[in-house]
Design a protein around this motif. Structure first.
Motif, mmCIF file in Angstrom:
data_model
loop_
_atom_site.group_PDB
_atom_site.id
_atom_site.type_symbol
_atom_site.label_atom_id
_atom_site.label_comp_id
_atom_site.label_asym_id
_atom_site.label_seq_id
_atom_site.Cartn_x
_atom_site.Cartn_y
_atom_site.Cartn_z
ATOM 1 N N GLY A 58 0.797 -1.224 0.000
ATOM 2 C CA GLY A 58 0.000 0.000 0.000
ATOM 3 C C GLY A 58 0.828 1.272 0.000
ATOM 4 N N ARG A 59 2.100 1.166 -0.303
ATOM 5 C CA ARG A 59 3.005 2.320 -0.305
ATOM 6 C C ARG A 59 3.184 2.815 -1.742
ATOM 7 N N TRP A 60 2.080 3.306 -2.297
ATOM 8 C CA TRP A 60 2.003 3.637 -3.705
ATOM 9 C C TRP A 60 2.925 4.780 -4.116
ATOM 10 N N THR A 61 3.061 5.794 -3.291
ATOM 11 C CA THR A 61 3.904 6.940 -3.656
ATOM 12 C C THR A 61 5.358 6.515 -3.815
ATOM 13 N N GLU A 62 5.859 5.759 -2.847
ATOM 14 C CA GLU A 62 7.234 5.251 -2.933
ATOM 15 C C GLU A 62 7.402 4.329 -4.134
ATOM 16 N N ALA A 63 6.421 3.466 -4.327
ATOM 17 C CA ALA A 63 6.480 2.510 -5.435
ATOM 18 C C ALA A 63 6.540 3.247 -6.765
ATOM 19 N N LYS A 64 5.732 4.276 -6.907
ATOM 20 C CA LYS A 64 5.702 5.023 -8.164
ATOM 21 C C LYS A 64 7.038 5.704 -8.438
ATOM 22 N N GLU A 65 7.641 6.284 -7.422
ATOM 23 C CA GLU A 65 8.935 6.951 -7.594
ATOM 24 C C GLU A 65 10.006 5.960 -8.064
ATOM 25 N N ILE A 66 10.047 4.805 -7.417
ATOM 26 C CA ILE A 66 11.034 3.794 -7.776
ATOM 27 C C ILE A 66 10.768 3.240 -9.166
ATOM 28 N N ALA A 67 9.512 2.919 -9.435
ATOM 29 C CA ALA A 67 9.162 2.348 -10.742
ATOM 30 C C ALA A 67 9.455 3.335 -11.865
ATOM 31 N N ARG A 68 9.131 4.594 -11.668
ATOM 32 C CA ARG A 68 9.384 5.612 -12.696
ATOM 33 C C ARG A 68 10.888 5.747 -12.940
ATOM 34 N N GLU A 69 11.668 5.756 -11.864
ATOM 35 C CA GLU A 69 13.125 5.862 -11.985
ATOM 36 C C GLU A 69 13.678 4.743 -12.875
ATOM 37 N N VAL A 70 13.238 3.527 -12.618
ATOM 38 C CA VAL A 70 13.752 2.381 -13.374
ATOM 39 C C VAL A 70 13.174 2.345 -14.783
ATOM 40 N N ALA A 71 11.886 2.601 -14.920
ATOM 41 C CA ALA A 71 11.245 2.547 -16.241
ATOM 42 C C ALA A 71 11.857 3.569 -17.191
ATOM 43 N N ASP A 72 12.371 4.647 -16.667
ATOM 44 C CA ASP A 72 12.959 5.693 -17.498
ATOM 45 C C ASP A 72 14.433 5.454 -17.834
ATOM 46 N N LEU A 73 15.032 4.410 -17.280
ATOM 47 C CA LEU A 73 16.432 4.128 -17.580
ATOM 48 C C LEU A 73 16.582 3.681 -19.034
ATOM 49 N N PRO A 74 17.655 4.087 -19.684
ATOM 50 C CA PRO A 74 17.864 3.688 -21.080
ATOM 51 C C PRO A 74 18.487 2.293 -21.182
ATOM 52 N N LEU A 75 17.808 1.313 -20.653
ATOM 53 C CA LEU A 75 18.304 -0.063 -20.707
ATOM 54 C C LEU A 75 17.882 -0.693 -22.025
ATOM 55 N N THR A 76 18.791 -1.321 -22.681
ATOM 56 C CA THR A 76 18.460 -1.924 -23.961
ATOM 57 C C THR A 76 17.614 -3.189 -23.802
ATOM 58 N N ALA A 77 17.795 -3.902 -22.728
ATOM 59 C CA ALA A 77 17.016 -5.122 -22.494
ATOM 60 C C ALA A 77 15.756 -4.767 -21.709
ATOM 61 N N ARG A 78 14.629 -4.771 -22.416
ATOM 62 C CA ARG A 78 13.367 -4.396 -21.759
ATOM 63 C C ARG A 78 13.015 -5.320 -20.605
ATOM 64 N N VAL A 79 13.495 -6.550 -20.650
ATOM 65 C CA VAL A 79 13.174 -7.501 -19.592
ATOM 66 C C VAL A 79 13.667 -6.983 -18.231
ATOM 67 N N LEU A 80 14.723 -6.202 -18.221
ATOM 68 C CA LEU A 80 15.247 -5.662 -16.966
ATOM 69 C C LEU A 80 14.359 -4.558 -16.407
ATOM 70 N N ARG A 81 13.641 -3.876 -17.288
ATOM 71 C CA ARG A 81 12.689 -2.842 -16.848
ATOM 72 C C ARG A 81 11.303 -3.416 -16.584
ATOM 73 N N PHE A 82 11.094 -4.664 -16.971
ATOM 74 C CA PHE A 82 9.757 -5.255 -16.932
ATOM 75 C C PHE A 82 9.063 -5.132 -15.572
ATOM 76 N N PRO A 83 9.687 -5.540 -14.461
ATOM 77 C CA PRO A 83 8.975 -5.427 -13.175
ATOM 78 C C PRO A 83 8.585 -3.987 -12.835
ATOM 79 N N ALA A 84 9.472 -3.042 -13.118
ATOM 80 C CA ALA A 84 9.179 -1.637 -12.816
ATOM 81 C C ALA A 84 8.073 -1.109 -13.728
ATOM 82 N N THR A 85 8.148 -1.452 -15.003
ATOM 83 C CA THR A 85 7.131 -0.984 -15.946
ATOM 84 C C THR A 85 5.765 -1.567 -15.603
ATOM 85 N N ALA A 86 5.735 -2.839 -15.240
ATOM 86 C CA ALA A 86 4.467 -3.472 -14.845
ATOM 87 C C ALA A 86 3.909 -2.818 -13.592
#
Length: 110
Positions: A58-86
């Motif tokens: 239920g810690r949505w604000t923290e989760a969103k900050e972390i997920a956005r940070e990772v989802a925005d990384l320029p990683l070539t392998a999308r699988v590494l961003r998958f958990p954050a993007t989901a």
């Protein structure tokens, strides 16, 4: 790198098993391990699982900050961003925020 994979897999199992304390422990140890060894790919992957764990707590604000940070990384392998993007897509849908369709399309592999 094999140790990082073990940390990632163990934390994933505990998140899915709803064992929050164990998941936090594996993630904390694994994230530190990866940071100390410049294993940025595994660090990003585990940060995504941390975002998922925080959503489940239920810690949505923290989760969103972390997920956005990772989802925005320029990683070539999308699988590494998958958990954050989901996690980020789930939060956008729950909050009724726009942009979740682009996140969902990033989750598909063609």
């Amino acid at each position: 790198e094999m140790a990082a994979r073990i940390y990632a897999n163990a934390s994933c199992v505990e998140v899915y098993g709803r064992q929050a304390n164990e998941a936090h422990r594996w993630l904390a140890e694994g994230l530190l391990y990866c940071r100390e060894r410049d294993l940025d790919f595994w660090w990003a992957y585990m940060r995504g699982w941390l975002a998922e764990l925080l959503i489940r707590e239920g810690r949505w604000t923290e989760a969103k900050e972390i997920a956005r940070e990772v989802a925005d990384l320029p990683l070539t392998a999308r699988v590494l961003r998958f958990p954050a993007t989901a996690a980020l897509a789930r939060l956008c849908i729950r909050e009724g925020a726009p942009g979740f369709d682009a996140l969902l399309s990033d989750l598909t592999f063609e």
